[in-house]
Design an enzyme around this catalytic site. Structure first.
Site, PDB file in Angstrom:
ATOM      1  N   ASP A  16       0.814  -1.216   0.000  1.00 29.06           N
ATOM      2  CA  ASP A  16       0.000   0.000   0.000  1.00 29.06           C
ATOM      3  C   ASP A  16       0.852   1.273   0.000  1.00 29.06           C
ATOM      4  O   ASP A  16       0.453   2.282   0.562  1.00 29.06           O
ATOM      5  CB  ASP A  16      -0.962   0.016   1.209  1.00 29.06           C
ATOM      6  CG  ASP A  16      -1.661  -1.323   1.373  1.00 29.06           C
ATOM      7  OD1 ASP A  16      -2.248  -1.773   0.385  1.00 29.06           O
ATOM      8  OD2 ASP A  16      -1.602  -1.917   2.463  1.00 29.06           O
ATOM      9  N   HIS A  44      -4.563  -1.372  -6.100  1.00 28.01           N
ATOM     10  CA  HIS A  44      -3.859  -0.191  -6.582  1.00 28.01           C
ATOM     11  C   HIS A  44      -4.879   0.892  -6.915  1.00 28.01           C
ATOM     12  O   HIS A  44      -5.791   0.667  -7.690  1.00 28.01           O
ATOM     13  CB  HIS A  44      -3.027  -0.536  -7.816  1.00 28.01           C
ATOM     14  CG  HIS A  44      -1.879  -1.447  -7.495  1.00 28.01           C
ATOM     15  ND1 HIS A  44      -1.113  -2.050  -8.440  1.00 28.01           N
ATOM     16  CD2 HIS A  44      -1.378  -1.844  -6.304  1.00 28.01           C
ATOM     17  CE1 HIS A  44      -0.176  -2.786  -7.841  1.00 28.01           C
ATOM     18  NE2 HIS A  44      -0.333  -2.675  -6.549  1.00 28.01           N
ATOM     19  N   ASP A 348       2.861  14.471   2.499  1.00 32.37           N
ATOM     20  CA  ASP A 348       1.965  15.501   3.033  1.00 32.37           C
ATOM     21  C   ASP A 348       1.279  15.074   4.325  1.00 32.37           C
ATOM     22  O   ASP A 348       0.910  15.903   5.153  1.00 32.37           O
ATOM     23  CB  ASP A 348       0.899  15.859   1.989  1.00 32.37           C
ATOM     24  CG  ASP A 348       0.175  14.627   1.467  1.00 32.37           C
ATOM     25  OD1 ASP A 348       0.864  13.732   0.941  1.00 32.37           O
ATOM     26  OD2 ASP A 348      -1.059  14.541   1.615  1.00 32.37           O
ATOM     27  N   GLY A 431       0.353  14.340  -2.492  1.00 34.82           N
ATOM     28  CA  GLY A 431      -1.111  14.275  -2.582  1.00 34.82           C
ATOM     29  C   GLY A 431      -1.486  13.187  -3.566  1.00 34.82           C
ATOM     30  O   GLY A 431      -0.632  12.721  -4.329  1.00 34.82           O
TER      31      GLY A 431
HETATM   32  P1  IMP Z   1      -2.731 -12.853   1.395  1.00 40.41           P
HETATM   33  O1  IMP Z   1      -1.841 -12.275   0.340  1.00 40.41           O
HETATM   34  O2  IMP Z   1      -4.187 -12.562   1.157  1.00 40.41           O
HETATM   35  O3  IMP Z   1      -2.463 -14.307   1.622  1.00 40.41           O
HETATM   36  O4  IMP Z   1      -2.378 -12.135   2.787  1.00 40.41           O
HETATM   37  C1  IMP Z   1      -1.156 -12.332   3.456  1.00 40.41           C
HETATM   38  C2  IMP Z   1      -0.708 -11.062   4.153  1.00 40.41           C
HETATM   39  O5  IMP Z   1      -0.284 -10.117   3.182  1.00 40.41           O
HETATM   40  C3  IMP Z   1      -1.799 -10.372   4.965  1.00 40.41           C
HETATM   41  O6  IMP Z   1      -1.204  -9.756   6.098  1.00 40.41           O
HETATM   42  C4  IMP Z   1      -2.312  -9.313   4.021  1.00 40.41           C
HETATM   43  O7  IMP Z   1      -2.915  -8.232   4.697  1.00 40.41           O
HETATM   44  C5  IMP Z   1      -1.016  -8.905   3.340  1.00 40.41           C
HETATM   45  N1  IMP Z   1      -1.202  -8.363   2.002  1.00 40.41           N
HETATM   46  C6  IMP Z   1      -1.423  -9.042   0.860  1.00 40.41           C
HETATM   47  N2  IMP Z   1      -1.488  -8.200  -0.171  1.00 40.41           N
HETATM   48  C7  IMP Z   1      -1.303  -6.974   0.296  1.00 40.41           C
HETATM   49  C8  IMP Z   1      -1.232  -5.678  -0.318  1.00 40.41           C
HETATM   50  O8  IMP Z   1      -1.335  -5.490  -1.532  1.00 40.41           O
HETATM   51  N3  IMP Z   1      -1.037  -4.648   0.546  1.00 40.41           N
HETATM   52  C9  IMP Z   1      -0.871  -4.809   1.874  1.00 40.41           C
HETATM   53  N4  IMP Z   1      -0.903  -5.990   2.467  1.00 40.41           N
HETATM   54  C10 IMP Z   1      -1.115  -7.071   1.696  1.00 40.41           C
END
Ligand code: IMP
Length: 441
Positions: A16, A44, A348, A431
């Site tokens: 993220d 995304h 920001d 931003g």
């Molecule tokens: P999974 O990929 O659904 O198996 O989740 C495994 C871990 O990765 C969990 O803690 C999710 O929250 C984290 N996770 C998977 N994809 C993302 C992403 O795109 N952003 C942030 N966390 C992610």
């Protein structure tokens, strides 16, 4: 050999970081945008004017007319999700024709049982039934079936690939075996499991195959032919380095190689072809799901960052855990992924804080101090952050368009990041809009 002019965009924290915005900006100068890992667990967000687009499987480059988007073999694809996303974009006037969206015939399919198994395992682990202490051992997955789909890829006998959907007889013979295995596995988990119906699955997946067939091809040859023609590729990492299954905070990771190390295996393009790797990081740190997070702030400052940064998951809507910038983690990820420059996002959000902290080392239980990241959840849980304090910047910076527009304290914060990580900060985001970006020469 053709000169390598290809770029990768990779998240350096726990996801993220704002990769979607940077991919969207860079897509203009590239001909292809390529996903190499993960699945619909990624989220995304791209903001264009008043419009907000949340993409999970389709590469963010789709917003640029004429560019080709490729979902590589390393991705796990939920056919329902990709069709839903495609159709939603089409409704909003975006061209997602087969010419523009190419899906690898070797990408693995996320099946309904993968989601069922993902949720069943998480439920079992979260309720504490799995251990005498009744502790919660769940990973906090997105429940999109990612782990079970990758597990089947490795198991082989119970896996289905997108190419398998394109031949009805072949699909029927694969589904017969796989459904048998999956029903047996799910019954072991849950005696009340309602078996998956083979006939219904055959009809459903043959239909999905018909719908996706025009998009499905051998993307490895497609990409090599594109490179030979002098086209530029942009690789879009999903999830992030600290969630990498081999190099992240195992077992609190996702199931793919999210760092740039995943590109060769996930697309068939050798690593030496990539010239620029842009490491994307937030000016602070966030994490969704369980797992160690040394700089987490469970206080007012953490809440303030969450609200100002709109730190709620794009995929699941979960509030993200927020904390100070962990430079130990970022330096590790930059090393691992071969970052050639950094993009500091959501800068920001930190405006208005009196002072800013950055973690530059960890203190371990035995009192020793290390500047090495600990890519193992059990070991990282024992690490206490050692902070350096820097002055905050009071003024809002959302209108800054050049480095000189930033307050002195903000420039000093960026300089400290560069010094510690040893990689230049090439992009600063102030931003969500495309234009709210400082690009340094
Ligand atoms: P999974 O990929 O659904 O198996 O989740 C495994 C871990 O990765 C969990 O803690 C999710 O929250 C984290 N996770 C998977 N994809 C993302 C992403 O795109 N952003 C942030 N966390 C992610």
């Amino acid at each position: 050999m053709t000169e390598s002019r290809h770029t990768a965009v990779v998240g350096l924290q726990w996801g993220d970081e704002g990769k979607g915005k940077i991919v969207d900006i860079l897509a203009r100068d590239h001909d292809y945008t390529v996903r190499y890992n993960g699945g619909a667990n990624a989220g995304h967000t791209v903001v264009i004017g008043a419009e907000r687009y949340a993409l999970h499987l389709i590469p963010s480059g789709i917003m640029h007319p004429g560019k080709v988007c490729v979902v590589g073999n390393g991705v796990v694809v939920d056919p329902h999700q990709v069709i839903k996303e495609r159709d939603a974009l089409v409704t909003r006037g975006i061209d997602v024709s087969p010419r523009r969206l190419r899906l690898s015939d070797r990408a693995h399919v996320v099946m309904p049982w993968h989601k069922t198994l993902d949720a069943a395992l998480e439920n079992l682990l979260s309720t504490g039934q799995s251990n005498a202490a009744g502790a919660d051992h769940s990973i906090g997955t997105t429940r999109r079936g990612i782990g079970p789909a990758y597990a089947d890829k490795i198991t082989r006998a119970s896996a289905l690939r997108l190419g398998d959907l394109c031949d009805r007889d072949h699909l029927a013979s694969r589904l017969e075996v796989i459904t048998h295995i999956k029903n047996a596995q799910l019954l072991a988990f849950d005696p009340d499991h309602q078996p998956f119906d083979l006939e219904a699955l055959n009809a459903e997946y043959a239909r999905l195959g018909d719908e996706l067939r025009p998009h499905i091809c051998d993307t490895t040859y497609l990409l090599h032919e594109a490179m030979a023609e002098g086209k530029r590729l942009l690789f879009e990492g999903a999830n992030a380095c600290l969630l990498d299954v081999d190099h992240g905070t195992f077992p609190y990771v996702t199931s793919s190689n999210c760092s740039a190390l995943g590109i060769p295996a996930g697309t068939g393009v050798p690593g030496r072809n990539i010239r620029e790797v842009i490491g994307i990081m937030k000016a602070y740190t966030t994490r969704v799901g369980a797992g160690p997070f040394p700089t987490e702030l469970k206080n007012e400052i953490g809440n303030r960052i969450r609200e100002r940064g709109r730190e709620y998951g794009t995929t699941t809507g979960r509030p993200r855990r927020c904390g100070w910038l962990d430079l130990v983690a970022v330096r590790y990820s930059a090393m691992l992924t071969g970052a050639t420059q950094l993009a500091v996002m959501l800068f920001d959000v930190l405006a208005g804080l009196d002072e800013l902290r950055v973690c530059t080392a960890y203190r371990l239980r035995d009192g020793s101090v290390t500047q090495r990241f600990l890519p193992d959840a059990h070991r990282l849980e024992a690490a206490e952050p050692v902070y350096e304090t820097l002055p905050g910047f009071g003024a809002e910076i959302t209108a800054a368009r050049s480095h000189d527009d930033l307050p002195r304290e903000a420039r000093a914060y960026l300089k400290r990041i560069e010094e510690y990580v040893g990689v230049k900060v090439g992009i600063v985001s102030v931003g969500p809009e495309r234009g709210q970006t400082v690009v340094r020469g």
